[in-house]
Scaffold this motif. Structure first.
Motif, PDB file in Angstrom:
ATOM      1  N   ASP A 106       0.826  -1.212   0.000  1.00  0.00           N
ATOM      2  CA  ASP A 106       0.000   0.000   0.000  1.00  0.00           C
ATOM      3  C   ASP A 106       0.857   1.258   0.000  1.00  0.00           C
ATOM      4  OD1 ASP A 106      -2.352  -1.426  -0.058  1.00  0.00           O
ATOM      5  OD2 ASP A 106      -2.708  -1.295   2.107  1.00  0.00           O
ATOM      6  N   ASP A 107       2.005   1.222   0.690  1.00  0.00           N
ATOM      7  CA  ASP A 107       2.916   2.368   0.661  1.00  0.00           C
ATOM      8  C   ASP A 107       3.409   2.623  -0.758  1.00  0.00           C
ATOM      9  OD1 ASP A 107       2.817   2.878   3.415  1.00  0.00           O
ATOM     10  OD2 ASP A 107       4.492   1.534   3.843  1.00  0.00           O
ATOM     11  N   LEU A 108       3.801   1.550  -1.443  1.00  0.00           N
ATOM     12  CA  LEU A 108       4.248   1.708  -2.822  1.00  0.00           C
ATOM     13  C   LEU A 108       3.126   2.260  -3.683  1.00  0.00           C
ATOM     14  CD1 LEU A 108       6.207   1.382  -5.150  1.00  0.00           C
ATOM     15  CD2 LEU A 108       5.593  -1.051  -5.249  1.00  0.00           C
ATOM     16  N   ASP A 109       1.924   1.757  -3.505  1.00  0.00           N
ATOM     17  CA  ASP A 109       0.784   2.245  -4.287  1.00  0.00           C
ATOM     18  C   ASP A 109       0.556   3.731  -4.032  1.00  0.00           C
ATOM     19  OD1 ASP A 109      -1.458   1.589  -6.082  1.00  0.00           O
ATOM     20  OD2 ASP A 109      -2.700   2.098  -4.358  1.00  0.00           O
ATOM     21  N   ARG A 110       0.669   4.175  -2.783  1.00  0.00           N
ATOM     22  CA  ARG A 110       0.517   5.605  -2.479  1.00  0.00           C
ATOM     23  C   ARG A 110       1.611   6.422  -3.140  1.00  0.00           C
ATOM     24  NH1 ARG A 110       0.534   6.667   3.667  1.00  0.00           N
ATOM     25  NH2 ARG A 110       0.312   8.838   2.979  1.00  0.00           N
ATOM     26  N   ALA A 111       2.850   5.930  -3.095  1.00  0.00           N
ATOM     27  CA  ALA A 111       3.955   6.648  -3.732  1.00  0.00           C
ATOM     28  C   ALA A 111       3.716   6.776  -5.228  1.00  0.00           C
ATOM     29  CB  ALA A 111       5.271   5.924  -3.460  1.00  0.00           C
ATOM     30  N   VAL A 112       3.233   5.712  -5.846  1.00  0.00           N
ATOM     31  CA  VAL A 112       2.962   5.741  -7.281  1.00  0.00           C
ATOM     32  C   VAL A 112       1.866   6.757  -7.599  1.00  0.00           C
ATOM     33  CG1 VAL A 112       2.055   4.385  -9.210  1.00  0.00           C
ATOM     34  CG2 VAL A 112       3.744   3.375  -7.665  1.00  0.00           C
ATOM     35  N   HIS A 135      11.366   0.633 -16.061  1.00  0.00           N
ATOM     36  CA  HIS A 135      12.306  -0.482 -16.136  1.00  0.00           C
ATOM     37  C   HIS A 135      12.652  -1.008 -14.740  1.00  0.00           C
ATOM     38  CE1 HIS A 135      16.264  -2.396 -17.122  1.00  0.00           C
ATOM     39  NE2 HIS A 135      16.674  -1.753 -16.051  1.00  0.00           N
ATOM     40  N   ALA A 136      12.984  -0.092 -13.840  1.00  0.00           N
ATOM     41  CA  ALA A 136      13.381  -0.513 -12.487  1.00  0.00           C
ATOM     42  C   ALA A 136      12.234  -1.220 -11.773  1.00  0.00           C
ATOM     43  CB  ALA A 136      13.842   0.705 -11.687  1.00  0.00           C
ATOM     44  N   LEU A 137      11.039  -0.654 -11.837  1.00  0.00           N
ATOM     45  CA  LEU A 137       9.897  -1.246 -11.142  1.00  0.00           C
ATOM     46  C   LEU A 137       9.540  -2.608 -11.730  1.00  0.00           C
ATOM     47  CD1 LEU A 137       7.911   2.055 -10.882  1.00  0.00           C
ATOM     48  CD2 LEU A 137       8.732   0.756  -8.924  1.00  0.00           C
ATOM     49  N   GLU A 144      12.525   4.764  -5.962  1.00  0.00           N
ATOM     50  CA  GLU A 144      12.599   5.082  -7.392  1.00  0.00           C
ATOM     51  C   GLU A 144      11.518   6.088  -7.786  1.00  0.00           C
ATOM     52  OE1 GLU A 144      14.674   4.199  -9.792  1.00  0.00           O
ATOM     53  OE2 GLU A 144      15.807   2.537  -8.915  1.00  0.00           O
ATOM     54  N   MET A 145      10.286   5.835  -7.344  1.00  0.00           N
ATOM     55  CA  MET A 145       9.177   6.717  -7.719  1.00  0.00           C
ATOM     56  C   MET A 145       9.368   8.121  -7.163  1.00  0.00           C
ATOM     57  SD  MET A 145       7.004   5.202  -9.742  1.00  0.00           S
ATOM     58  CE  MET A 145       5.882   6.591  -9.710  1.00  0.00           C
ATOM     59  N   LEU A 146       9.657   8.221  -5.872  1.00  0.00           N
ATOM     60  CA  LEU A 146       9.710   9.536  -5.234  1.00  0.00           C
ATOM     61  C   LEU A 146      10.910  10.350  -5.690  1.00  0.00           C
ATOM     62  CD1 LEU A 146       8.578   8.739  -1.586  1.00  0.00           C
ATOM     63  CD2 LEU A 146       7.182   9.371  -3.568  1.00  0.00           C
ATOM     64  N   LEU A 147      12.076   9.732  -5.746  1.00  0.00           N
ATOM     65  CA  LEU A 147      13.274  10.500  -6.069  1.00  0.00           C
ATOM     66  C   LEU A 147      13.278  10.947  -7.523  1.00  0.00           C
ATOM     67  CD1 LEU A 147      15.953   8.544  -4.065  1.00  0.00           C
ATOM     68  CD2 LEU A 147      14.948  10.752  -3.527  1.00  0.00           C
ATOM     69  N   HIS A 148      12.912  10.061  -8.434  1.00  0.00           N
ATOM     70  CA  HIS A 148      12.952  10.469  -9.835  1.00  0.00           C
ATOM     71  C   HIS A 148      11.813  11.427 -10.180  1.00  0.00           C
ATOM     72  CE1 HIS A 148      16.508   8.458 -11.025  1.00  0.00           C
ATOM     73  NE2 HIS A 148      16.042   7.227 -10.834  1.00  0.00           N
ATOM     74  N   ILE A 171       6.093  22.876  -9.985  1.00  0.00           N
ATOM     75  CA  ILE A 171       5.015  21.934  -9.696  1.00  0.00           C
ATOM     76  C   ILE A 171       5.073  21.598  -8.208  1.00  0.00           C
ATOM     77  CG2 ILE A 171       4.123  19.602 -10.107  1.00  0.00           C
ATOM     78  CD1 ILE A 171       5.273  19.805 -12.945  1.00  0.00           C
ATOM     79  N   ALA A 172       4.033  21.942  -7.488  1.00  0.00           N
ATOM     80  CA  ALA A 172       3.997  21.664  -6.050  1.00  0.00           C
ATOM     81  C   ALA A 172       3.798  20.175  -5.820  1.00  0.00           C
ATOM     82  CB  ALA A 172       2.876  22.459  -5.396  1.00  0.00           C
ATOM     83  N   TRP A 173       4.536  19.640  -4.845  1.00  0.00           N
ATOM     84  CA  TRP A 173       4.452  18.204  -4.572  1.00  0.00           C
ATOM     85  C   TRP A 173       5.008  17.935  -3.184  1.00  0.00           C
ATOM     86  CZ3 TRP A 173       8.374  14.006  -5.374  1.00  0.00           C
ATOM     87  CH2 TRP A 173       7.791  12.734  -5.298  1.00  0.00           C
ATOM     88  N   ASP A 174       4.294  17.155  -2.399  1.00  0.00           N
ATOM     89  CA  ASP A 174       4.712  16.868  -1.025  1.00  0.00           C
ATOM     90  C   ASP A 174       4.509  15.379  -0.760  1.00  0.00           C
ATOM     91  OD1 ASP A 174       5.561  17.166   1.564  1.00  0.00           O
ATOM     92  OD2 ASP A 174       3.616  17.844   2.320  1.00  0.00           O
ATOM     93  N   PRO A 175       5.528  14.560  -0.961  1.00  0.00           N
ATOM     94  CA  PRO A 175       5.386  13.115  -0.764  1.00  0.00           C
ATOM     95  C   PRO A 175       4.959  12.787   0.662  1.00  0.00           C
ATOM     96  CG  PRO A 175       7.426  13.610  -1.904  1.00  0.00           C
ATOM     97  CD  PRO A 175       6.881  14.914  -1.427  1.00  0.00           C
ATOM     98  N   PRO A 176       4.234  11.682   0.854  1.00  0.00           N
ATOM     99  CA  PRO A 176       3.757  11.329   2.197  1.00  0.00           C
ATOM    100  C   PRO A 176       4.910  11.029   3.152  1.00  0.00           C
ATOM    101  CG  PRO A 176       3.269   9.588   0.599  1.00  0.00           C
ATOM    102  CD  PRO A 176       3.761  10.750  -0.175  1.00  0.00           C
TER     103      PRO A 176
END
Length: 211
Positions: free
Chosen positions: A11-17, A52-54, A142-146, A156-161
């Motif tokens: 679920d954490d990965l799904d939220r990050a995506v 590719h990584a995922l 991978e998702m958050l950093l890239h 672009i405003a963005w605030d990861p969980p």
């Protein structure tokens, strides 16, 4: 940040995506062929690298007996000499929406494999044989950093969980500070920013082996 966060979950990965895709859909159409400030790849190529990584993390968990001496041997090719070598290529005719659909699809494969793979399974990774939680955490990073790399400079405003960042840090970067904001600490741990009294690392790697 909690001293001992809970494990990273699918679920954490799904939220990050989902949060990353929300930000990436705001990238202007004309920016996809441009280079992010911190990378030598175009934004389009960077998303192909993420896909590719995922997908490869999912593939490592796929065989009945996962490999322990190397990656599942997919052939890899780059779009151009300077581009990342990948097994995933998005059809340019599908445009940015198609590119992000490719990313979402590859991410869904890793979410699914992380959900159904028994926790005692181990599979090869260059930074240490890992378990389903570890591969999910790698997907988060991978998702958050890239995504950060891709939207930097685009207003672009963005605030990861923060809770997802804290769990990924605990799982993959056990030596990272615990008294600083999780997202900024994750950027610091991967050489992308400074922290007070802590210059940014010039080299870094995560620890894939289970804690």
């Amino acid at each position: 940040m909690p001293a001992n966060p809970e494990p990273v979950t699918p679920d954490d990965l799904d939220r990050a995506v989902r949060t990353a895709l929300d930000a990436l859909r705001k990238v202007p159409p004309g920016a996809w062929d441009g280079d992010p400030a911190s990378l030598d790849w175009t934004r389009w190529e960077t998303v192909e690298h993420m896909s590719h990584a995922l997908m490869l993390y999912a593939a490592q968990l796929g065989p009945r007996t996962p490999p322990m001496d190397g990656n599942v041997p997919f052939a890899r090719t780059p779009r151009r000499p300077e581009a990342p070598s990948t097994v995933i290529r998005a059809d340019p005719a599908a445009g940015p929406d198609g590119l992000l659909q490719v990313l979402e699809s590859c991410a869904a494969l890793l979410v699914a494999l992380a959900r159904v793979t028994p926790p005692d399974v181990r599979a090869y990774h260059l930074y240490g044989a890992s378990d389903p939680e570890g591969f999910a955490a790698m997907g988060v990073v991978e998702m958050l950093l890239h995504t950060h790399d891709l939207i930097e400079g685009l207003d672009i405003a963005w605030d990861p969980p923060a809770d997802v960042c804290a769990r990924a840090l605990h799982r993959l970067f056990p030596d990272a500070p615990r008294d600083t904001p999780p997202w900024r600490t994750l950027l610091w741990a991967t050489g992308r920013t400074d922290l007070p009294d802590r210059p940014r690392p010039t080299t870094w790697r995560w620890h894939g082996t289970p804690r």
